[in-house]
Design a protein around this motif. Structure first.
Motif, PDB file in Angstrom:
ATOM      1  N   TRP A 189       5.937   0.069  -5.832  1.00 40.28           N
ATOM      2  CA  TRP A 189       4.660   0.633  -5.379  1.00 40.28           C
ATOM      3  C   TRP A 189       3.661  -0.501  -5.182  1.00 40.28           C
ATOM      4  CZ3 TRP A 189       2.806   6.044  -5.919  1.00 40.28           C
ATOM      5  CH2 TRP A 189       3.847   6.940  -6.175  1.00 40.28           C
ATOM      6  N   LEU A 194      -7.116  -2.593  -2.029  1.00 39.23           N
ATOM      7  CA  LEU A 194      -7.475  -1.259  -1.552  1.00 39.23           C
ATOM      8  C   LEU A 194      -8.772  -1.350  -0.761  1.00 39.23           C
ATOM      9  CD1 LEU A 194      -6.725   1.776  -1.630  1.00 39.23           C
ATOM     10  CD2 LEU A 194      -8.276   1.981  -3.591  1.00 39.23           C
ATOM     11  N   VAL A 215      -0.181  -1.757  -2.742  1.00 36.26           N
ATOM     12  CA  VAL A 215      -1.280  -1.437  -1.832  1.00 36.26           C
ATOM     13  C   VAL A 215      -1.540  -2.639  -0.934  1.00 36.26           C
ATOM     14  CG1 VAL A 215      -3.772  -1.010  -1.685  1.00 36.26           C
ATOM     15  CG2 VAL A 215      -2.385   0.245  -3.353  1.00 36.26           C
ATOM     16  N   LEU A 228      -0.601   1.929   1.717  1.00 35.81           N
ATOM     17  CA  LEU A 228       0.088   2.199   0.451  1.00 35.81           C
ATOM     18  C   LEU A 228       1.586   2.303   0.687  1.00 35.81           C
ATOM     19  CD1 LEU A 228       0.139   3.216  -2.577  1.00 35.81           C
ATOM     20  CD2 LEU A 228      -0.172   5.525  -1.634  1.00 35.81           C
TER      21      LEU A 228
END
Length: 376
Positions: free
Chosen positions: A288, A159, A290, A317
């Motif tokens: 999911w 991130l 990042v 994302l």
């Protein structure tokens, strides 16, 4: 319990050494049902939102025609889940009913020795599945957005820092498709903040009375972040390297077909017949995550450039409808080798389009510039 990705079926850099120059990292989030708090990175959990700051809302009309749910995809903030007729009343499902339906179904299908809902549960499920109309006050006012996820930089290696070194990314979306040039698009709202500056947390954030699509309503999940190696979508690699990968996969497929013909008539495990593919096993993990590279499996790749400065944007994302599927089972965590695909691969209960994925892009030059997204 942590979640760890098994080694890849093949060493892709040994097969194609040039890929080493294109290697990147992505952080798989591995969301799993739990009870996250405001200080936790989560999907569908409570957000660290200041008590004195207005909750994000949508001010577009949200008139909804019952039974007109359709699918399609657009780019740069426009994605269609369903049809809406402006000027009619806003109908939808109540979030509390959605959560209750999911709990009933999960318990029913886990029941042994006779899985499945009872007649009484079926009647209750039917009632919970009925649409309701917004009350007059809510229909004329702004619609609270749903808090989809929050991610702390301390937890997520890939991130990036937000504007002004913000360390917390909070993701919201509208539970109706009524946005963008077509009037049928998705609306996302991403907010960066410094977590240390939040003193008093909003105890009871507003919630939409009804939603247009239950796939917009996440179940609370804790995260088990894991950084793994990743490689670009094949169509974005140099042309000669992409051609060599295609030829290798074709030869591998022909060899598998020959092996299956030799074994015809013999009993065999279906999983043994699964071939290895660059797209599904060696490059981009499902679920999911990042950072890393976007998958372009539903459309041809196209540029995602910043609308403010024209810089090529990077994947921020990925919101995925499932953690794995029949083609990407090799990415199933080591700790969950025997979990079936049904239900267990959809812990968040979020569904994007036709069980696809939402890729959100950010400007690498200035993180405060507007985000863009596409659906695959």
């Amino acid at each position: 319990m942590s979640r760890t990705t098994p080694p890849r079926p093949l060493d892709v850099e040994a097969l194609f050494p040039e890929l080493a120059a294109h290697r990147g990292t992505t952080t798989r989030l591995h969301p799993r049902p739990g009870r996250p708090g405001t200080a936790d990175s989560s999907v569908g959990g409570p957000l660290l939102w200041p008590a004195d700051e207005p909750w994000p809302v949508c001010t577009e009309p949200h008139s909804h025609t019952r039974g007109s749910h359709t699918y399609g995809s657009h780019t740069h903030g426009s994605h269609t889940h369903g049809s809406h007729t402006h000027g009619s009343h806003t109908h939808g499902l109540r979030p509390a009913d959605i959560h209750q339906r999911r709990q009933i179904l999960a318990s029913a299908w886990a029941r042994e020795p006779n899985p499945g809902p009872t007649d009484e549960e079926r009647r209750l499920l039917e009632r919970l599945g009925r649409e309701h109309r917004l009350d007059t006050a809510a229909e004329s006012g702004p619609l609270p957005l749903i808090g989809l996820a929050q991610l702390y930089r301390r937890d997520i290696p890939d991130l990036p820092a937000g504007p002004g070194d913000c360390d917390l990314l909070q993701v919201f979306w509208c539970p109706f498709d009524a946005h963008g040039p077509t009037g049928y698009g998705m609306l996302l709202d991403l907010r960066w903040r410094r977590s240390s500056e939040v003193a008093d947390v909003m105890a009871a954030p507003p919630r939409p009375q009804v939603v247009g699509y239950e796939g917009y309503v996440p179940e609370p999940c804790v995260l088990h972040p894991e950084q793994v190696a990743t490689y670009p979508f094949a169509g974005l690699l140099p042309e000669d390297l992409c051609a060599r990968i295609d030829a290798w996969e074709e030869a591998l497929g022909e060899g598998l077909e020959g092996a299956l013909e030799e074994r015809a008539g013999q009993s065999s495990d279906g999983d043994d017949a699964m071939g290895v593919a660059y797209q599904y096993d060696l490059s981009i993990p499902p679920g999911w995550r990042v950072g890393g590279f976007a998958s372009w499996h539903a459309t041809d790749p196209y540029p995602m450039n910043c609308r403010a400065c024209s810089a090529p944007m990077r994947l921020l994302l990925t919101v995925d409808s499932s953690e794995w599927d029949g083609g990407s089972g090799s990415w199933k965590p080591r700790e969950e080798p025997d979990l079936p695909l049904f239900r267990s691969a959809r812990p968040t209960e979020v569904t994007v389009g036709r069980s696809g994925e939402l890729n959100v892009f950010a400007c690498p030059e200035e993180p405060g510039h507007p985000h863009s997204w596409c659906v695959q």
